[in-house]
Motif scaffolding. Structure first.
Motif: not given
Length: 698
Positions: A207-217, A225-230, A232-235
Motif C-alpha cells: 500500500t505504500a513505498l517511500v525512498a530513504l537514505s542511500g539505496c534504502q526504501f 506490516t512495515v519494513g525496509v529494503y536495501e 533488494g535485501q530486506r533489512l
C-alpha cells in the motif's frame, strides 16, 4: 512536543494528503474530504487588497486560508510536485476515470486526461530510461502509464494487478532512477525500462513505498506490516494489528539520517531507524492518522514533519523532535533486572539437568500428499513440547503454533505456500524431558525452494495421454541440459542423495525429461531439454510456465529470451474478453448519447414547467411535472445500467491486462516489451486474431 498544530475542521479521507509549494515559496497542505472535494490550506497566503481581483473563473474558491476544489467524483489519489520548467508545484488528482493536473496558483487546469484503467496512485519524477525531465507516473488497473508535462503518453506497461503505490528511486545505486511499484497481488517490482530489474512477493497488497537514505526504501503492506529494503535485501520488518496508513522519511532525532516514520490507523505515529527498525520516536494522536507529509510550514528553512488525522487535526514536528522524548525513569533498570532473573533461572536448570542441553534436533523436509512436510525430531531421552513456525504468506497470521496434546519425540508440520516463490521458514522448537519446568529452545531457518509445491514423479503410464496436447511453451538457450538439471535440483525438493540427471545412454541420451505434479491442484507438467538447447515445458498452466521461464532466465543470466507458446484455454478466454470489451465500449457510447439527450430534454421540460407556473397554468404544469418524473426515471435507470456496464468494463480490462502480463512473462527483455506493445495495439483495435498471434509468437 509538537512545533505547531491547527484544525482544518473537516473529516479527511485516508491516504489522501499531500503538500506542495504552489506559488514556489510557501508550503500548503492539500487533503481530500468526503464527496470528492479537495481542501487546500495555506497559512501564509496574503489576501488580495481588492477581493474583486480574486479570479472566480477557476475551479478553486478561496476563503481566508482555505480553498476548496470540487471534483465531483471519488478521489483515488493525490500528489503535489514540480512538473516542467516551472518552479511552482502543481496538484495531481486521480479518480477512477481521469487524472486532473491543476495549477493552484493560476487556478487553472494544466491538463485533464482520461484514464481508462483509473488513477489509483500518482507520482512525479525523472526516470533514468526516459528523459531528463520530470514525468507523471500513474498506477492503474493492472497497468502503469507515464505522461509528459503536456499530458502526452510516453510509456505504458502492464502489471500483475492493480497498482496502489509508486516511487521513483535509484534502486541499485547506478545513478539512474528506476520505477518501484507495489500492487494488489502482493508484489514489489523495480522497472528499468521495459524489463523488471527486481521483484519480490510480500504477504498482502503493498500500500505504500517511500525512498530513504542511500539505496534504502521503506514499504508497508495491507496486513499491518512495515519494513525496509536495501538493494533488494530486506533489512527488517515488523507487524502490528493496526493498519499502516502512511510512511515518510524524516530525520526526527537530528542525526543527519532520515528515519522511517509510520502513521497507523490507531492514531500512533512512530519513527524507526532504517538499518535496524529500532523505535526512536513515538506520539499518539486522538484519531486515526490519514497522512504524513514534509513541509516547511513555519518558513524556518527546514521542513517539518506534518501529520494529519481523520478529524482534520494537523500537527507539525520539527527536526530533532525525538530528542525531546525522554524515556521513563527506571525503564532500563527494569529491563536489566528481568534479563538477570531469566539468566539465573536458566543457570539453575542447566545445573539440575546437565544432559538435556547436549541434544540435537533432527530436521527433514519432504513433499507429498498435497503439502511440503517438515519433520522435527528431538534427541534421545527428550520430547518435543511445542513448535512455533513463522513463514511469510503461508499461514493465516503468518505464524503457526503446533503443540501436541502430549509431548512426543517427533512432530510433522504441513506447509502450503500459495505462490511459486522462495519462502524462508523460521522455526522455534521447545524440547525437554517429560514434566520439565524449563525447556530448551532450538531456533532454525530453512528456505523452501521456488517450486517446492511441485513433486517430481516417475512418468506414469497415463502421463503421455494427459500431455498429448500441444499446450506449453518452447524456448531456445545456448546451454547444455546439465545446467537445466542443476537449476531444477535447486528449485525442487528432492529426496536425499537424489539428483536430476541427464540420460547418458539409450535413445534419449543427452536429453532431460522430468515429470512434475502440482501439489496444489494435482496437474501434471513435463519439462524436456535437448542437447541442442531447446527447452519445452508441456503444461496447461500459463502462470506456472511464466514462473519457470523467468526463474530459468535469471539462473542462466539471460537478458533476452523469446518463446513460442500455445495455451488454447487462455486464448479462448482472451478472445471472449476482447469481444466483451468491444461490446461494453459500444454500450458506453450509446448510454452517453442517451444521457445527453435525456439531460437536454430535462432542461427543456424544466423551462416549460417554470413557464407554466409563472403563467398560472396548473393543468400544463401538472403535465410537465409528470413528464419530468418520467424522464428523470429514465435517466436514473440509464445511470444504473451505465454503472453496471462500467464495473464490467473495469473487470474485463483487468482480465485482459492480466492476460497480457502472462504473455509477457513467457519472454524476457525486448521480446517481453514487444509482446506488451503488440497486445495493447491489438486490444485497442479489437483484433482478436492479432492478440492470439502475439500470445503464440510474441
Amino acid at each position: 512536543m509538537a512545533a505547531f498544530s491547527l484544525q482544518l475542521e473537516r473529516k479527511v479521507e485516508s491516504g489522501l494528503v499531500a503538500c506542495g509549494k504552489f506559488d514556489g515559496s510557501h508550503a500548503c497542505i492539500v487533503v481530500a474530504t468526503s464527496g470528492g472535494n479537495i481542501l487546500v490550506h495555506s497559512p501564509h497566503r496574503r489576501p488580495l487588497p481588492n477581493p474583486d481581483d480574486d479570479p472566480k473563473t477557476g475551479r478553486l474558491a478561496w476563503t481566508g486560508e482555505l480553498a476548496e476544489l470540487r471534483i465531483g467524483k471519488q478521489v483515488t489519489s493525490l500528489y503535489a510536485g514540480r512538473l516542467g520548467e516551472d518552479e511552482r508545484d502543481v496538484l495531481m488528482i486521480g479518480t477512477a476515470t481521469h487524472l486532473l493536473v491543476y495549477n493552484v496558483e493560476d487556478n487553472a487546469d494544466v491538463f485533464y486526461k482520461e484514464m481508462s484503467d483509473g488513477a489509483y496512485t500518482v507520482t512525479v519524477g525523472k526516470l533514468g530510461w526516459l528523459t531528463d525531465r520530470s514525468v507523471v507516473v500513474i498506477g492503474g488497473n493492472c497497468s502503469v502509464t507515464v505522461l509528459d508535462a503536456s499530458g502526452t503518453e510516453v510509456f505504458w506497461t502492464v502489471t500483475g494487478d492493480v497498482v496502489v503505490s509508486l516511487m521513483i528511486f535509484d534502486f541499485d545505486g547506478d545513478g539512474a532512477n528506476e520505477l518501484i511499484l507495489g500492487s494488489v497481488d502482493f508484489e514489489i517490482r523495480a522497472l528499468k525500462g521495459d524489463s523488471v530489474a527486481w521483484d519480490v512477493k510480500e504477504t498482502a497488497p503493498v500500500t505504500a513505498l517511500v525512498a530513504l537514505s542511500g539505496c534504502q526504501f521503506g514499504y508497508a503492506v495491507g496486513n499491518g506490516t512495515v519494513g525496509v529494503y536495501e538493494m533488494g535485501q530486506r533489512l527488517w520488518r515488523v507487524k502490528s494489528k493496526h493498519r499502516v496508513v502512511a510512511i515518510r522519511g524524516y530525520d526526527v532525532n537530528g542525526d543527519g539520517t532520515e528515519e522511517l516514520v509510520t502513521g497507523w490507523s490507531s492514531g500512533k505515529v512512530d519513527a524507526r531507524v532504517p538499518a535496524t527498525g529500532e523505535v526512536v520516536f513515538r506520539v499518539q494522536l486522538s484519531a486515526a492518522v490519514v497522512g504524513i507529509a514534509r513541509a516547511d510550514y513555519r518558513r524556518t528553512g527546514r521542513p517539518d514533519l506534518v501529520v494529519v488525522s481523520a478529524t482534520g487535526e494537523v500537527r507539525g514536528f520539527g527536526p530533532g523532535a525525538a530528542s525531546s522524548e525522554a524515556s521513563e525513569p527506571g525503564d532500563k533498570m527494569r529491563e536489566l533486572l528481568a534479563k538477570k532473573q531469566a539468566l539465573i533461572a536458566e543457570m539453575r536448570h542447566r545445573a539440575a539437568n546437565p544432559g538435556s542441553f547436549a541434544s540435537r534436533l533432527a530436521v527433514e523436509v519432504s513433499c507429498g500428499d498435497g503439502a511440503v512436510r517438515m519433520a522435527l525430531a528431538a534427541g534421545p531421552g527428550l520430547l518435543v513440547h511445542c513448535a512455533i513456525v513463522f513463514a511469510e504468506g503461508v499461514f493465516d497470521g503468518e505464524t503457526l503454533v503446533d503443540r501436541p496434546s502430549r509431548p512426543c519425540g517427533q512432530i510433522e508440520i504441513e506447509l502450503r505456500p500459495p505462490k511459486d516463490t522462495p519462502v524462508d521458514v523460521h522455526v522455534k522448537v521447545c524440547v525437554g524431558p517429560m514434566g520439565a519446568d524449563l525447556l530448551q529452545v532450538f531456533e532454525l531457518t530453512r528456505q523452501l525452494p521456488r517450486f517446492c509445491m511441485y513433486e517430481r514423479i516417475e512418468k506414469p503410464i497415463d502421463v503421455e495421454d494427459a500431455l498429448l496436447d500441444e499446450s506449453g511453451v518452447t524456448i531456445e538457450v545456448a546451454e547444455r541440459p546439465q545446467r537445466v538439471a542443476i537449476w531444477l535440483g535447486q528449485n525442487l525438493i528432492l529426496p536425499e542423495e537424489t539428483e536430476v540427471e541427464v540420460a547418458e545412454v539409450g535413445p534419449t541420451a543427452g536429453t532431460l525429461n522430468v515429470c512434475l505434479r502440482g501439489l496444489r491442484d494435482g496437474k501434471l507438467h513435463r519439462l524436456e531439454a535437448t542437447s541442442g538447447g531447446k527447452i519445452r515445458l508441456r503444461t496447461n498452466d500459463s502462470n506456472f510456465a511464466g514462473e519457470v521461464v523467468q526463474s530459468l532466465a535469471s539462473y542462466l543470466g539471460l537478458g533476452e529470451l523469446g518463446a513460442e507458446a500455445n495455451f488454447p484455454e487462455d486464448e479462448k478466454l482472451m478472445t471472449e474478453a476482447l469481444e466483451r470489451l468491444t461490446g461494453l465500449r459500444e454500450t458506453e457510447i450509446r448510454l452517453r448519447a442517451g444521457e445527453a439527450r435525456g439531460a437536454a430534454m430535462l432542461r427543456n421540460l424544466l423551462v416549460r414547467t417554470e413557464d407554466a407556473r409563472i403563467l398560472g397554468d396548473a393543468k400544463n404544469a401538472k403535465t410537465r411535472l409528470a413528464q419530468l418524473r418520467a424522464v428523470n426515471g429514465d435517466l436514473i435507470r440509464d445511470h444504473e445500467i451505465g454503472a453496471n456496464s462500467y464495473r464490467d468494463l473495469v473487470r474485463t480490462l483487468k482480465e485482459l491486462n492480466a492476460a497480457v502480463q502472462r504473455i509477457a512473462r513467457l519472454r524476457v527483455g525486448k521480446a517481453s516489451a514487444n509482446a506488451i506493445a503488440k497486445c495493447r495495439s491489438a486490444i485497442r483495435d479489437g483484433d482478436t486474431r492479432a492478440l492470439v498471434a502475439v500470445a503464440r509468437q510474441g
